[in-house]
Every structure is written in structure tokens, then in C-alpha cells.
Design a protein around this motif. Structure first.
Motif, PDB file in Angstrom:
ATOM      1  N   ARG A 212       4.823 -19.176  14.241  1.00 44.54           N
ATOM      2  CA  ARG A 212       5.141 -18.438  13.021  1.00 44.54           C
ATOM      3  C   ARG A 212       5.829 -17.123  13.402  1.00 44.54           C
ATOM      4  O   ARG A 212       5.332 -16.378  14.238  1.00 44.54           O
ATOM      5  CB  ARG A 212       3.864 -18.178  12.220  1.00 44.54           C
ATOM      6  N   GLY A 213       6.957 -16.847  12.776  1.00 40.53           N
ATOM      7  CA  GLY A 213       7.776 -15.732  13.207  1.00 40.53           C
ATOM      8  C   GLY A 213       7.260 -14.366  12.829  1.00 40.53           C
ATOM      9  O   GLY A 213       7.294 -13.424  13.638  1.00 40.53           O
ATOM     10  N   LEU A 214       6.755 -14.213  11.607  1.00 35.65           N
ATOM     11  CA  LEU A 214       6.404 -12.883  11.109  1.00 35.65           C
ATOM     12  C   LEU A 214       5.331 -12.995  10.032  1.00 35.65           C
ATOM     13  O   LEU A 214       5.439 -13.836   9.133  1.00 35.65           O
ATOM     14  CB  LEU A 214       7.648 -12.203  10.523  1.00 35.65           C
ATOM     15  N   GLU A 215       4.317 -12.150  10.141  1.00 35.02           N
ATOM     16  CA  GLU A 215       3.304 -12.052   9.094  1.00 35.02           C
ATOM     17  C   GLU A 215       2.935 -10.590   8.875  1.00 35.02           C
ATOM     18  O   GLU A 215       3.105  -9.741   9.767  1.00 35.02           O
ATOM     19  CB  GLU A 215       2.034 -12.832   9.471  1.00 35.02           C
ATOM     20  N   VAL A 216       2.411 -10.286   7.686  1.00 34.23           N
ATOM     21  CA  VAL A 216       1.728  -9.018   7.422  1.00 34.23           C
ATOM     22  C   VAL A 216       0.315  -9.375   7.004  1.00 34.23           C
ATOM     23  O   VAL A 216       0.087 -10.420   6.396  1.00 34.23           O
ATOM     24  CB  VAL A 216       2.435  -8.181   6.326  1.00 34.23           C
ATOM     25  N   ASP A 217      -0.634  -8.519   7.363  1.00 28.73           N
ATOM     26  CA  ASP A 217      -2.022  -8.928   7.159  1.00 28.73           C
ATOM     27  C   ASP A 217      -2.478  -8.837   5.711  1.00 28.73           C
ATOM     28  O   ASP A 217      -3.472  -9.452   5.339  1.00 28.73           O
ATOM     29  CB  ASP A 217      -2.977  -8.161   8.080  1.00 28.73           C
ATOM     30  N   ASN A 218      -1.774  -8.080   4.851  1.00 27.62           N
ATOM     31  CA  ASN A 218      -2.062  -8.132   3.415  1.00 27.62           C
ATOM     32  C   ASN A 218      -0.956  -7.445   2.622  1.00 27.62           C
ATOM     33  O   ASN A 218      -0.072  -6.789   3.187  1.00 27.62           O
ATOM     34  CB  ASN A 218      -3.443  -7.546   3.080  1.00 27.62           C
ATOM     35  N   LEU A 219      -1.028  -7.594   1.335  1.00 22.73           N
ATOM     36  CA  LEU A 219      -0.002  -7.078   0.428  1.00 22.73           C
ATOM     37  C   LEU A 219       0.154  -5.570   0.522  1.00 22.73           C
ATOM     38  O   LEU A 219       1.266  -5.038   0.350  1.00 22.73           O
ATOM     39  CB  LEU A 219      -0.345  -7.498  -1.007  1.00 22.73           C
ATOM     40  N   ALA A 220      -0.924  -4.850   0.799  1.00 19.34           N
ATOM     41  CA  ALA A 220      -0.860  -3.387   0.851  1.00 19.34           C
ATOM     42  C   ALA A 220       0.155  -2.889   1.873  1.00 19.34           C
ATOM     43  O   ALA A 220       0.739  -1.816   1.701  1.00 19.34           O
ATOM     44  CB  ALA A 220      -2.238  -2.804   1.156  1.00 19.34           C
ATOM     45  N   ARG A 221       0.399  -3.662   2.959  1.00 21.85           N
ATOM     46  CA  ARG A 221       1.383  -3.236   3.954  1.00 21.85           C
ATOM     47  C   ARG A 221       2.774  -3.109   3.346  1.00 21.85           C
ATOM     48  O   ARG A 221       3.607  -2.340   3.837  1.00 21.85           O
ATOM     49  CB  ARG A 221       1.451  -4.219   5.123  1.00 21.85           C
ATOM     50  N   LEU A 222       3.042  -3.882   2.275  1.00 18.54           N
ATOM     51  CA  LEU A 222       4.348  -3.831   1.617  1.00 18.54           C
ATOM     52  C   LEU A 222       4.376  -2.827   0.474  1.00 18.54           C
ATOM     53  O   LEU A 222       5.434  -2.276   0.158  1.00 18.54           O
ATOM     54  CB  LEU A 222       4.713  -5.227   1.091  1.00 18.54           C
ATOM     55  N   LEU A 223       3.222  -2.563  -0.130  1.00 16.12           N
ATOM     56  CA  LEU A 223       3.164  -1.642  -1.266  1.00 16.12           C
ATOM     57  C   LEU A 223       3.116  -0.178  -0.827  1.00 16.12           C
ATOM     58  O   LEU A 223       3.811   0.676  -1.386  1.00 16.12           O
ATOM     59  CB  LEU A 223       1.932  -1.937  -2.130  1.00 16.12           C
ATOM     60  N   PRO A 225       4.151   1.711   1.754  1.00  7.12           N
ATOM     61  CA  PRO A 225       5.318   2.520   2.152  1.00  7.12           C
ATOM     62  C   PRO A 225       6.160   2.992   0.973  1.00  7.12           C
ATOM     63  O   PRO A 225       6.924   3.949   1.102  1.00  7.12           O
ATOM     64  CB  PRO A 225       6.110   1.573   3.052  1.00  7.12           C
ATOM     65  N   LEU A 226       6.019   2.346  -0.168  1.00  4.35           N
ATOM     66  CA  LEU A 226       6.722   2.757  -1.386  1.00  4.35           C
ATOM     67  C   LEU A 226       5.814   3.590  -2.292  1.00  4.35           C
ATOM     68  O   LEU A 226       6.162   3.855  -3.444  1.00  4.35           O
ATOM     69  CB  LEU A 226       7.229   1.528  -2.142  1.00  4.35           C
ATOM     70  N   SER A 227       4.652   3.996  -1.779  1.00  5.27           N
ATOM     71  CA  SER A 227       3.675   4.805  -2.539  1.00  5.27           C
ATOM     72  C   SER A 227       3.251   4.101  -3.830  1.00  5.27           C
ATOM     73  O   SER A 227       3.130   4.719  -4.885  1.00  5.27           O
ATOM     74  CB  SER A 227       4.252   6.202  -2.846  1.00  5.27           C
ATOM     75  N   LEU A 228       3.001   2.810  -3.721  1.00  8.67           N
ATOM     76  CA  LEU A 228       2.606   2.007  -4.887  1.00  8.67           C
ATOM     77  C   LEU A 228       1.117   1.691  -4.812  1.00  8.67           C
ATOM     78  O   LEU A 228       0.646   1.122  -3.829  1.00  8.67           O
ATOM     79  CB  LEU A 228       3.406   0.701  -4.924  1.00  8.67           C
ATOM     80  N   ASN A 229       0.394   2.038  -5.868  1.00  6.94           N
ATOM     81  CA  ASN A 229      -1.045   1.742  -5.841  1.00  6.94           C
ATOM     82  C   ASN A 229      -1.564   1.222  -7.184  1.00  6.94           C
ATOM     83  O   ASN A 229      -2.680   1.502  -7.587  1.00  6.94           O
ATOM     84  CB  ASN A 229      -1.854   2.940  -5.357  1.00  6.94           C
ATOM     85  N   VAL A 230      -0.726   0.449  -7.877  1.00 12.34           N
ATOM     86  CA  VAL A 230      -1.115  -0.456  -8.968  1.00 12.34           C
ATOM     87  C   VAL A 230      -1.271   0.224 -10.326  1.00 12.34           C
ATOM     88  O   VAL A 230      -0.761  -0.264 -11.325  1.00 12.34           O
ATOM     89  CB  VAL A 230      -2.411  -1.243  -8.623  1.00 12.34           C
ATOM     90  N   ILE A 231      -2.023   1.342 -10.411  1.00 11.36           N
ATOM     91  CA  ILE A 231      -2.336   1.951 -11.705  1.00 11.36           C
ATOM     92  C   ILE A 231      -1.911   3.410 -11.705  1.00 11.36           C
ATOM     93  O   ILE A 231      -2.135   4.128 -10.729  1.00 11.36           O
ATOM     94  CB  ILE A 231      -3.852   1.859 -12.004  1.00 11.36           C
ATOM     95  N   ASP A 232      -1.323   3.844 -12.797  1.00  8.83           N
ATOM     96  CA  ASP A 232      -1.036   5.265 -12.976  1.00  8.83           C
ATOM     97  C   ASP A 232      -2.342   5.957 -13.358  1.00  8.83           C
ATOM     98  O   ASP A 232      -2.880   5.734 -14.448  1.00  8.83           O
ATOM     99  CB  ASP A 232       0.008   5.453 -14.083  1.00  8.83           C
ATOM    100  N   PRO A 233      -2.890   6.808 -12.483  1.00 15.56           N
ATOM    101  CA  PRO A 233      -4.195   7.396 -12.764  1.00 15.56           C
ATOM    102  C   PRO A 233      -4.185   8.392 -13.920  1.00 15.56           C
ATOM    103  O   PRO A 233      -5.237   8.721 -14.467  1.00 15.56           O
ATOM    104  CB  PRO A 233      -4.562   8.085 -11.443  1.00 15.56           C
ATOM    105  N   ASN A 399     -10.473  -3.418  -8.185  1.00 17.49           N
ATOM    106  CA  ASN A 399     -10.440  -4.636  -8.996  1.00 17.49           C
ATOM    107  C   ASN A 399      -9.021  -4.963  -9.444  1.00 17.49           C
ATOM    108  O   ASN A 399      -8.629  -6.135  -9.528  1.00 17.49           O
ATOM    109  CB  ASN A 399     -11.354  -4.490 -10.205  1.00 17.49           C
ATOM    110  N   ALA A 400      -8.235  -3.925  -9.726  1.00 19.55           N
ATOM    111  CA  ALA A 400      -6.855  -4.157 -10.151  1.00 19.55           C
ATOM    112  C   ALA A 400      -6.021  -4.731  -9.005  1.00 19.55           C
ATOM    113  O   ALA A 400      -5.194  -5.633  -9.207  1.00 19.55           O
ATOM    114  CB  ALA A 400      -6.237  -2.855 -10.651  1.00 19.55           C
ATOM    115  N   TYR A 401      -6.246  -4.225  -7.801  1.00 18.52           N
ATOM    116  CA  TYR A 401      -5.517  -4.743  -6.634  1.00 18.52           C
ATOM    117  C   TYR A 401      -5.833  -6.228  -6.421  1.00 18.52           C
ATOM    118  O   TYR A 401      -4.944  -7.026  -6.088  1.00 18.52           O
ATOM    119  CB  TYR A 401      -5.878  -3.945  -5.383  1.00 18.52           C
TER     120      TYR A 401
END
Length: 439
Positions: A212-223, A225-233, A399-401
Motif C-alpha cells: 500500500r503506497g500511502l495512508e493517514v492514520d485518521n481523518l484529523a490528519r487532513l482536517l 492543517p486547515l484548522s478545521l474542527n467540525v463545529i463553530d463554537p 461526538n460530532a467528529y
């Protein structure tokens, strides 16, 4: 005549007393000059009473300290400087609400910055700035971005915790797989698109093994770096059905659309890299202490891939925290513990011996220098990226994540497209928040 004799006796007694006092004072001063200590009773210095013995209890939510690390970095150095303080580490199985209901003693909480917001609503956090000022504890030593990330969890810029370490991101690679297929190792400065193209070259079926060429261990690795955390607090509204999330989901889709590199559910990417050894490249957090235990794995690392619009940037400030609890009876001792944890002696040991990154950048050059298994590894690649700014985490984040991740997995398994996945996730997250608020 009698009066004159009596007066002479009194005068003589006074002279003797004054001379004795001067001699005692002179001896005391001489003793001080020679490096000794004068007897406090002879010079009128009031001796402070010894501090009462206390035991402070640390509850960690997850595995942030191994027993050995806790002893080396906290328990032993604190007791050495302050013999009246004993520290106890507890791996908590209960959440804070249950601990409060059970009347458990909690002097410190050890967790990461994503868990500050839920605890704020439990009224167990307080601003530590006044206590730091009382003890002349310098807060300027910390990375300003790290402190900003922590203050984002408060309403008026209060500082509820101190970060003893910041997590890192890296691109780990298996040199044997690249050598097997005659492909050059990953370089620093790759974009995600570069990494995906490289992954295509080492995703092959060979000798009955699917590499397998490339993996990331979870979705957070992609979110992150763009400062994305699902909910506007600020609004408690989901913000996932938007272009930045489409970008992150699109990268995930491209990674797992490489032939032979289909998505596997669960959290097995690290095991596939380190144990099964059929993954050529893995984007993950700090795995140094895991990989050091595998001397026969021929691995190295490169700089974590970046989004084109965010070069040299990896995951948000992922801070490991000491949080002094508001309900502790031992405020001054809490500060004494933090004073020791953030001393040069302990921070140096942490960076050199446990491969953690301090939030004080002056220790960077010493990273992992006392870990023989990491000698010769491209450690410098880690420091070519900086964490993205961290947004405040909502109390509903965990829970949202989970809801967002479920739709992400469905997209990768081709049961729905990206737009449908994000629209469905947003609806479910908003319903979750509405339900939680209605309780």
C-alpha cells in the motif's frame, strides 16, 4: 559609697553583655562569610515552619505519561525539590462529572486542548495567571501560538492550563519497500498531490503481498492543517458542508483511490506500517517511542505533506496539558509542581529522553538526543513544518467528529459521494447539538 559600687557593677555588667553580643554577632557574620549558616536564634531570624506533607493526584484521560515517564519527569524531580509533595498518577476510567459525583480528589487533569471546553462547563477550570504572578512564574517562555490556542477555549482570554508538549506530524516511510521497487524515498516539502503520485509508484501486488503506497492514520490528519474542527463554537453550528471540508475529503478520496490502496476501516494504519509492513508511507503523529521498539524495521521519515495553499504546515496545535483543577485544596503546591515540570532540567530530560517537543522552542536542537534507536533518522524533517492555528473546540466536538468520520468512511467505501457525505454529516451534527441542548 554603696551606690557608687552598685553603679560600677551595673556598668561592668552592661559592658560585658554588649561585648558578648558583638562577639556572637561577629561569629555569626564570620560563619556566613565562610559559607556556613548562622544560628537564626542568635541573629533574630525567624525560621519558617516546614510545609505540611501533601499528595497531589493526577488523572490522565488517555496515555500521556507512562509510569516510567511520570516518575522521571514529575514524581521524582518534584519530590526532590519539594520533599513534602508526593505525586500519584491515575489512569481515569471515569469522566469528570462522575469523578465529581464520587467525590474523588483531582488536583491535576492530563489531557489535550480539545478537552478543555467540556470541562469549562463543569466549573472545574480557573485562570492560572494570578497564581503564576504570585510565584513569579514566567509565561513568556511558551510558544505564543500555543497559549493562544489555550486561551481560545475561554471567554475572556483566561489561561486554564499549561502545555508541557506539542504533538508533531511526520511522514514515515518503509525504506525496504522503496528499495524493492527501485523508487526514490520521499523528500521534504511534498504537497499532498506529490505524495499521492509517489504512493502510486509503490502500490503493487508482489509475491502475494499487496503493498500500500500511502495512508493517514485518521481523518484529523487532513482536517487539522486547515484548522478545521467540525463545529463553530461561537454559534454551535456544524460547518462541515463547505469548501475547506470538500478539499480535505478530496485528498482522502485521492489517497484511497490508488489501485491496491483501498480504504480499510478502523484504526489499523499504524499496525499495517509497523507490524504488517506492507505500507510504504504513513502520515501520523509522534510514533518515535513505538518505532524504537522495532529495530528490524527499516524506516525513516520526511516532512509531513502540505496543502498547496498551506505550505510547511501540519496539524493544529495539539497540546498535551497539565490542567490544575479549581477544586484542589493545594493551590501553591500546584504551582510548585508546574514550576518543576517547566524547569530547564525536566524539559531537557523530556525532549532528549522521551522524544516530545517542548512548547519552549529553545529545546528543539536537543530533540531525542538520548534515544540511540533514533540516531541517523531524519529528525530535522519534523521541524520544517509549524502547527496550524487552533480554533476553539466545541463541547460537542468528540461526538460530532465521530458522525463526520462515519460519513467520510462511507464516502471512501463509495457508498456515497463527497457532497452527500458532507451534507448528511452536517444534518446529523446539528441534530446532535439540538438533542444535547434539549436534555
Amino acid at each position: 559609697m554603696y551606690e557608687n559600687k552598685q553603679t560600677n557593677k551595673q556598668t561592668l555588667a552592661l559592658v560585658i553583655a554588649v561585648s558578648a553580643a558583638l562577639m556572637i554577632g561577629g561569629c555569626a557574620a564570620k560563619k556566613e562569610e565562610e559559607g556556613g549558616k548562622a544560628d537564626p536564634q542568635t541573629v533574630g531570624v525567624k525560621q519558617e515552619a516546614p510545609l505540611e506533607p501533601v499528595t497531589l493526584k493526577f488523572h490522565q484521560l488517555g496515555t500521556y505519561f507512562t509510569p516510567e515517564d511520570f516518575k522521571m519527569l514529575l514524581a521524582d524531580p518534584v519530590h526532590k525539590k519539594y520533599p513534602h509533595i508526593t505525586l500519584e498518577m491515575i489512569n481515569s476510567q471515569n469522566d469528570m462529572a462522575k469523578m465529581l459525583a464520587m467525590g474523588e480528589q483531582v488536583d491535576f487533569l492530563v489531557t489535550y486542548n480539545g478537552r478543555l471546553a467540556p470541562h469549562k462547563d463543569l466549573n472545574v477550570l480557573e485562570d492560572i495567571t494570578p497564581l503564576a504572578k504570585k510565584h513569579n512564574f514566567d509565561l513568556i517562555r511558551f510558544d505564543p501560538g500555543a497559549l493562544d490556542a489555550l486561551k481560545s477555549a475561554s471567554d475572556k482570554g483566561e489561561l486554564y492550563a499549561l502545555p508541557y508538549a506539542v504533538n508533531l506530524n511526520a511522514l514515515y516511510y518503509n525504506k525496504d519497500i522503496f528499495d524493492k521497487f527501485g523508487v526514490g524515498y520521499p523528500s521534504d516539502g511534498l504537497t499532498w498531490e506529490n505524495a499521492i503520485e509517489l504512493g502510486k509508484k509503490v502500490s503493487r501486488l508482489e509475491g502475494g503481498t499487496q503493498y500500500r503506497g500511502l495512508e493517514v492514520d485518521n481523518l484529523a490528519r487532513l482536517l487539522f492543517p486547515l484548522s478545521l474542527n467540525v463545529i463553530d463554537p461561537k454559534t454551535d453550528k456544524a460547518m462541515v458542508n463547505s469548501d475547506p471540508y470538500k478539499t480535505a475529503f478530496g485528498i482522502g478520496k485521492s489517497i484511497y483511490s490508488i489501485p491496491g490502496n483501498d480504504y480499510k476501516t478502523g484504526t489499523g494504519a499504524i499496525d499495517r506500517f509497523s507490524k504488517d509492513r506492507n505500507v510504504a508511507m504513513l502520515g501520523s503523529v509522534n510514533l518515535f517511542l513505538t518505532l524504537r521498539q522495532m529495530p528490524d524495521l527499516n524506516w525513516d521519515l520526511a516532512q509531513f505533506p502540505s496543502y498547496k495553499e498551506k505550505p510547511n504546515t501540519y496539524g493544529m496545535y495539539d497540546l498535551h496539558l497539565l490542567i490544575p483543577m479549581k477544586m484542589s485544596k493545594y493551590k501553591d503546591d500546584q504551582m510548585r509542581v508546574m514550576e518543576v515540570m517547566f524547569s530547564d532540567e525536566v524539559q531537557t530530560a523530556m525532549v532528549r529522553k522521551t522524544a516530545r517537543i517542548s512548547t519552549d522552542p529553545k529545546y528543539s536542537q536537543q530533540f531525542a538526543q538520548e534515544i540511540p534507536e533514533l540516531k541517523g533518522k531524519r529528525i530535522e524533517a519534523v521541524f520544517k513544518s509549524k502547527p496550524a492555528p487552533a480554533m476553539a473546540f466545541s463541547v460537542y466536538y468528540s461526538n460530532a467528529y465521530a458522525l463526520l468520520n462515519a460519513e467520510y468512511e462511507a464516502m471512501l467505501q463509495e457508498t456515497q459521494d463527497t457532497n452527500t457525505a458532507l451534507r448528511t454529516a452536517e444534518e446529523k451534527i446539528n441534530q446532535l447539538i439540538k438533542t444535547e441542548k434539549g436534555k
